[in-house]
Design a protein around this motif. Sequence first.
Motif, PDB file in Angstrom:
ATOM      1  N   ARG A   1      -8.871  11.755   6.865  1.00  0.00           N
ATOM      2  CA  ARG A   1      -8.891  13.380   7.018  1.00  0.00           C
ATOM      3  C   ARG A   1      -9.034  13.508   8.451  1.00  0.00           C
ATOM      4  NH1 ARG A   1     -12.365  13.950   2.841  1.00  0.00           N
ATOM      5  NH2 ARG A   1     -14.588  13.864   4.344  1.00  0.00           N
ATOM      6  N   ARG A   2      -9.874  12.794   9.398  1.00  0.00           N
ATOM      7  CA  ARG A   2      -9.595  12.945  10.758  1.00  0.00           C
ATOM      8  C   ARG A   2      -8.549  12.519  11.501  1.00  0.00           C
ATOM      9  NH1 ARG A   2     -15.943  10.563  11.399  1.00  0.00           N
ATOM     10  NH2 ARG A   2     -16.758  12.400  10.484  1.00  0.00           N
ATOM     11  N   LEU A   3      -7.733  11.670  10.987  1.00  0.00           N
ATOM     12  CA  LEU A   3      -6.595  11.069  11.648  1.00  0.00           C
ATOM     13  C   LEU A   3      -5.512  12.254  11.099  1.00  0.00           C
ATOM     14  CD1 LEU A   3      -5.025   8.883  13.035  1.00  0.00           C
ATOM     15  CD2 LEU A   3      -4.328   7.838  10.770  1.00  0.00           C
ATOM     16  N   GLY A   4      -5.454  12.701   9.990  1.00  0.00           N
ATOM     17  CA  GLY A   4      -4.614  13.755   9.649  1.00  0.00           C
ATOM     18  C   GLY A   4      -4.715  15.040  10.541  1.00  0.00           C
ATOM     19  N   LYS A   5      -6.212  15.254  10.664  1.00  0.00           N
ATOM     20  CA  LYS A   5      -6.496  16.609  11.630  1.00  0.00           C
ATOM     21  C   LYS A   5      -5.876  16.194  13.183  1.00  0.00           C
ATOM     22  CE  LYS A   5     -10.288  19.483  13.138  1.00  0.00           C
ATOM     23  NZ  LYS A   5      -9.375  19.985  14.123  1.00  0.00           N
TER      24      LYS A   5
ATOM     25  N   GLY B   1      -3.625   4.063  -1.700  1.00  0.00           N
ATOM     26  CA  GLY B   1      -2.681   3.364  -1.577  1.00  0.00           C
ATOM     27  C   GLY B   1      -2.634   2.112  -0.723  1.00  0.00           C
ATOM     28  N   ILE B   2      -1.514   1.130  -1.094  1.00  0.00           N
ATOM     29  CA  ILE B   2      -1.673   0.025  -0.389  1.00  0.00           C
ATOM     30  C   ILE B   2      -1.482   0.097   0.964  1.00  0.00           C
ATOM     31  CG2 ILE B   2      -0.042  -2.167  -0.110  1.00  0.00           C
ATOM     32  CD1 ILE B   2       0.714  -1.919  -3.191  1.00  0.00           C
ATOM     33  N   THR B   3      -0.458   1.051   1.460  1.00  0.00           N
ATOM     34  CA  THR B   3      -0.483   1.349   2.712  1.00  0.00           C
ATOM     35  C   THR B   3      -1.201   2.861   2.924  1.00  0.00           C
ATOM     36  OG1 THR B   3       1.575   0.375   3.176  1.00  0.00           O
ATOM     37  CG2 THR B   3       1.070   1.955   4.848  1.00  0.00           C
ATOM     38  N   GLU B   4      -2.412   2.953   3.487  1.00  0.00           N
ATOM     39  CA  GLU B   4      -3.124   4.119   3.540  1.00  0.00           C
ATOM     40  C   GLU B   4      -2.646   5.359   4.319  1.00  0.00           C
ATOM     41  OE1 GLU B   4      -4.453   1.052   4.340  1.00  0.00           O
ATOM     42  OE2 GLU B   4      -5.916   0.926   2.751  1.00  0.00           O
ATOM     43  N   ILE B   5      -2.056   4.680   5.529  1.00  0.00           N
ATOM     44  CA  ILE B   5      -1.260   5.671   6.558  1.00  0.00           C
ATOM     45  C   ILE B   5       0.139   5.488   6.532  1.00  0.00           C
ATOM     46  CG2 ILE B   5      -1.070   5.972   8.849  1.00  0.00           C
ATOM     47  CD1 ILE B   5      -3.951   4.678   9.229  1.00  0.00           C
ATOM     48  N   GLY B   6       0.549   6.562   5.966  1.00  0.00           N
ATOM     49  CA  GLY B   6       2.138   6.332   5.542  1.00  0.00           C
ATOM     50  C   GLY B   6       2.903   8.076   5.637  1.00  0.00           C
ATOM     51  N   PHE B   7       4.073   8.043   5.443  1.00  0.00           N
ATOM     52  CA  PHE B   7       4.814   9.051   5.723  1.00  0.00           C
ATOM     53  C   PHE B   7       5.981   9.437   4.586  1.00  0.00           C
ATOM     54  CE2 PHE B   7       3.089   8.426   9.811  1.00  0.00           C
ATOM     55  CZ  PHE B   7       2.541   9.640  10.191  1.00  0.00           C
TER      56      PHE B   7
ATOM     57  N   ASN C   1       1.446  11.382   4.525  1.00  0.00           N
ATOM     58  CA  ASN C   1       0.901  10.744   3.109  1.00  0.00           C
ATOM     59  C   ASN C   1      -0.218   9.761   3.594  1.00  0.00           C
ATOM     60  OD1 ASN C   1       0.642  10.008   0.280  1.00  0.00           O
ATOM     61  ND2 ASN C   1       2.386   8.649   0.480  1.00  0.00           N
ATOM     62  N   PHE C   2      -1.253  10.076   3.786  1.00  0.00           N
ATOM     63  CA  PHE C   2      -2.570   9.499   4.073  1.00  0.00           C
ATOM     64  C   PHE C   2      -3.310   9.485   2.882  1.00  0.00           C
ATOM     65  CE2 PHE C   2      -2.619  11.045   8.771  1.00  0.00           C
ATOM     66  CZ  PHE C   2      -1.414  10.301   8.882  1.00  0.00           C
TER      67      PHE C   2
END
Length: 134
Positions: A70-74, A21-27, A16-17
């Motif tokens: 997007r790059r981190l998600g990829k 969001g408050i936490t941009e990098i989440g799950f 869940n990037f």
Amino acid sequence: MILRRYGRAFHSVEPNFNPTGITEIGFRRDRRFSCSADEFEGGWERVEEAELRADADGEVQRDAERALLRRLGKALGDKGSALAEGDVLVVESGRDDWPKTRERKEVVAERLDNRFHFHWWVEPPLRVAVYRRR
């Protein structure tokens, strides 16, 4: 499949990037799989670990941050798609070293205007590991 530890159990999650969001990098837990931490630690072994990094530049702040996520998600997706049959990817970043998006902006002179240029990166990197059944 991606797993993350919550308390005394491992649960399957989906990324869940979200740049807003408050936490941009989440799950988010997807409730497809769960097992106790004792069961997981006794039946699985770590075979590989990786630190996922990403960065992005741009003239528009939100676009640069979206590109970063997007790059981190990829990178996470590539790691997940390279798994052997039966292997799982486990998010190992914890509360003390959770990855966060960082930003640096520079003023760039363009013709007679001053414009911002945004550079985004993830620090610390997202730590993941590949686990295989023993």
